[in-house]
Scaffold this motif. Structure first.
Motif, PDB file in Angstrom:
ATOM      1  N   LYS A 262       9.409  46.120   6.494  1.00  0.00           N
ATOM      2  CA  LYS A 262       8.577  46.595   5.683  1.00  0.00           C
ATOM      3  C   LYS A 262       9.935  47.240   4.816  1.00  0.00           C
ATOM      4  N   ALA A 263       9.675  47.255   3.424  1.00  0.00           N
ATOM      5  CA  ALA A 263      10.969  47.340   2.579  1.00  0.00           C
ATOM      6  C   ALA A 263      10.550  48.089   1.190  1.00  0.00           C
ATOM      7  N   TRP A 264      10.464  48.453  -0.059  1.00  0.00           N
ATOM      8  CA  TRP A 264      10.152  49.352  -1.310  1.00  0.00           C
ATOM      9  C   TRP A 264      11.369  48.567  -1.897  1.00  0.00           C
ATOM     10  N   VAL A 265      10.765  47.852  -3.051  1.00  0.00           N
ATOM     11  CA  VAL A 265      11.481  47.351  -4.507  1.00  0.00           C
ATOM     12  C   VAL A 265      11.176  47.922  -5.240  1.00  0.00           C
ATOM     13  N   TYR A 266      12.416  48.225  -5.945  1.00  0.00           N
ATOM     14  CA  TYR A 266      12.318  49.132  -7.365  1.00  0.00           C
ATOM     15  C   TYR A 266      12.436  48.180  -8.214  1.00  0.00           C
ATOM     16  N   LEU A 267      11.284  47.757  -8.916  1.00  0.00           N
ATOM     17  CA  LEU A 267      11.458  46.561 -10.477  1.00  0.00           C
ATOM     18  C   LEU A 267      11.050  47.717 -11.621  1.00  0.00           C
ATOM     19  N   GLY A 268      11.740  48.479 -12.098  1.00  0.00           N
ATOM     20  CA  GLY A 268      11.301  49.257 -12.878  1.00  0.00           C
ATOM     21  C   GLY A 268      10.156  50.213 -13.493  1.00  0.00           C
ATOM     22  N   SER A 269       8.986  49.436 -12.608  1.00  0.00           N
ATOM     23  CA  SER A 269       7.865  50.135 -13.366  1.00  0.00           C
ATOM     24  C   SER A 269       7.961  51.613 -12.264  1.00  0.00           C
ATOM     25  N   LYS A 270       6.897  52.694 -12.070  1.00  0.00           N
ATOM     26  CA  LYS A 270       6.531  54.382 -11.979  1.00  0.00           C
ATOM     27  C   LYS A 270       7.139  54.168 -10.759  1.00  0.00           C
ATOM     28  N   PHE A 271       6.530  53.385 -10.126  1.00  0.00           N
ATOM     29  CA  PHE A 271       6.663  53.871  -8.338  1.00  0.00           C
ATOM     30  C   PHE A 271       7.459  52.096  -7.964  1.00  0.00           C
ATOM     31  N   PRO A 272       7.804  51.773  -6.899  1.00  0.00           N
ATOM     32  CA  PRO A 272       8.281  50.609  -6.492  1.00  0.00           C
ATOM     33  C   PRO A 272       7.213  50.310  -5.637  1.00  0.00           C
ATOM     34  N   LYS A 273       7.578  48.951  -5.496  1.00  0.00           N
ATOM     35  CA  LYS A 273       6.224  48.200  -5.048  1.00  0.00           C
ATOM     36  C   LYS A 273       6.474  48.055  -3.397  1.00  0.00           C
TER      37      LYS A 273
ATOM     38  N   LYS B  31      24.680  38.592 -13.074  1.00  0.00           N
ATOM     39  CA  LYS B  31      24.089  39.293 -11.709  1.00  0.00           C
ATOM     40  C   LYS B  31      22.605  39.835 -11.917  1.00  0.00           C
ATOM     41  N   LEU B  32      22.022  39.973 -10.800  1.00  0.00           N
ATOM     42  CA  LEU B  32      20.872  40.167 -11.516  1.00  0.00           C
ATOM     43  C   LEU B  32      20.501  41.381 -10.099  1.00  0.00           C
ATOM     44  N   MET B  33      20.378  42.734 -10.641  1.00  0.00           N
ATOM     45  CA  MET B  33      20.688  43.168  -9.220  1.00  0.00           C
ATOM     46  C   MET B  33      19.565  44.612  -9.458  1.00  0.00           C
ATOM     47  N   LEU B  34      18.944  44.378  -7.696  1.00  0.00           N
ATOM     48  CA  LEU B  34      17.200  45.608  -7.748  1.00  0.00           C
ATOM     49  C   LEU B  34      18.174  45.699  -6.454  1.00  0.00           C
ATOM     50  N   GLN B  35      16.919  47.426  -6.347  1.00  0.00           N
ATOM     51  CA  GLN B  35      17.566  48.222  -5.503  1.00  0.00           C
ATOM     52  C   GLN B  35      16.353  47.951  -4.677  1.00  0.00           C
ATOM     53  N   PHE B  36      16.382  48.326  -2.967  1.00  0.00           N
ATOM     54  CA  PHE B  36      15.831  48.483  -2.435  1.00  0.00           C
ATOM     55  C   PHE B  36      15.941  49.693  -1.355  1.00  0.00           C
ATOM     56  N   GLU B  37      14.471  50.078  -0.894  1.00  0.00           N
ATOM     57  CA  GLU B  37      14.520  51.467   0.245  1.00  0.00           C
ATOM     58  C   GLU B  37      13.914  50.950   1.870  1.00  0.00           C
ATOM     59  N   ILE B  38      14.497  51.184   2.380  1.00  0.00           N
ATOM     60  CA  ILE B  38      14.247  50.766   4.057  1.00  0.00           C
ATOM     61  C   ILE B  38      14.085  52.415   4.350  1.00  0.00           C
ATOM     62  N   GLU B  39      13.119  52.523   4.729  1.00  0.00           N
ATOM     63  CA  GLU B  39      12.626  54.039   5.615  1.00  0.00           C
ATOM     64  C   GLU B  39      12.458  53.570   6.941  1.00  0.00           C
TER      65      GLU B  39
ATOM     66  N   THR C  89      25.539  52.397  -3.714  1.00  0.00           N
ATOM     67  CA  THR C  89      26.060  53.417  -3.906  1.00  0.00           C
ATOM     68  C   THR C  89      25.540  54.144  -4.673  1.00  0.00           C
ATOM     69  N   LYS C  90      24.767  54.688  -5.286  1.00  0.00           N
ATOM     70  CA  LYS C  90      24.106  55.144  -6.251  1.00  0.00           C
ATOM     71  C   LYS C  90      21.702  54.583  -6.109  1.00  0.00           C
ATOM     72  N   PRO C  91      21.321  55.960  -6.353  1.00  0.00           N
ATOM     73  CA  PRO C  91      19.787  56.083  -6.270  1.00  0.00           C
ATOM     74  C   PRO C  91      19.289  55.088  -7.218  1.00  0.00           C
ATOM     75  N   ALA C  92      18.665  54.566  -6.481  1.00  0.00           N
ATOM     76  CA  ALA C  92      17.473  54.056  -7.690  1.00  0.00           C
ATOM     77  C   ALA C  92      17.219  54.731  -8.800  1.00  0.00           C
ATOM     78  N   ALA C  93      16.921  53.009  -9.992  1.00  0.00           N
ATOM     79  CA  ALA C  93      16.926  54.050 -11.091  1.00  0.00           C
ATOM     80  C   ALA C  93      15.071  53.830 -11.200  1.00  0.00           C
ATOM     81  N   ARG C  94      14.595  55.547 -11.612  1.00  0.00           N
ATOM     82  CA  ARG C  94      13.465  55.207 -12.158  1.00  0.00           C
ATOM     83  C   ARG C  94      12.840  55.158 -13.132  1.00  0.00           C
ATOM     84  N   ALA C  95      11.618  54.759 -13.756  1.00  0.00           N
ATOM     85  CA  ALA C  95      10.725  54.525 -14.427  1.00  0.00           C
ATOM     86  C   ALA C  95      10.810  56.063 -15.553  1.00  0.00           C
ATOM     87  N   VAL C  96      10.739  55.827 -16.856  1.00  0.00           N
ATOM     88  CA  VAL C  96      10.179  56.826 -17.332  1.00  0.00           C
ATOM     89  C   VAL C  96       8.832  57.069 -17.810  1.00  0.00           C
ATOM     90  N   GLY C  97       7.669  57.732 -17.694  1.00  0.00           N
ATOM     91  CA  GLY C  97       6.192  57.511 -17.963  1.00  0.00           C
ATOM     92  C   GLY C  97       5.403  57.478 -17.378  1.00  0.00           C
TER      93      GLY C  97
END
Length: 100
Positions: free
Chosen positions: A34-45, A3-11, A92-100
């Motif tokens: 509109k959704a925000w997708v977490y791709l491992g960068s500092k901010f979601p896209k 699997k290649l899991m991605l996390q999305f946020e709906i506001e 089931t858990k919050p999106a992982a945020r990139a550090v840096g």
């Protein structure tokens, strides 16, 4: 297949609906949310999810989806993602945020 899991946020559960008439004279409706997708960068896209019906809008919250079923090789050998094939499930858990 893995699997290649991605996390999305709906506001918001707001759905943008666009209506028109095609060049062939056929009526159409396009529904997006509109959704925000977490791709491992500092901010979601920011992105747009395509909906078949505005009644299927997602409620605000975090979701995750396996990207693999939505991947395909399209015209001229380019990798494509069909967002209509994403099955978003409540995360089931919050999106992982990139550090840096």
């Amino acid at each position: 297949m893995s699997k290649l899991m991605l996390q999305f946020e709906i506001e918001s559960d707001f759905v943008d609906t666009r209506r028109g008439v095609s060049a062939k004279g056929k009526d159409y409706e396009i529904h997006t949310q509109k959704a925000w997708v977490y791709l491992g960068s500092k901010f979601p896209k920011e992105m747009q999810l395509s909906l078949d019906d505005p009644k299927h809008a997602l409620r605000p919250g975090l979701y995750e989806a396996d990207l693999m079923p939505a991947l395909d090789v399209g015209d001229f050998g380019k990798l494509t993602v069909d967002v209509r094939k994403l099955a978003l499930l409540q995360a089931t858990k919050p999106a992982a945020r990139a550090v840096g």
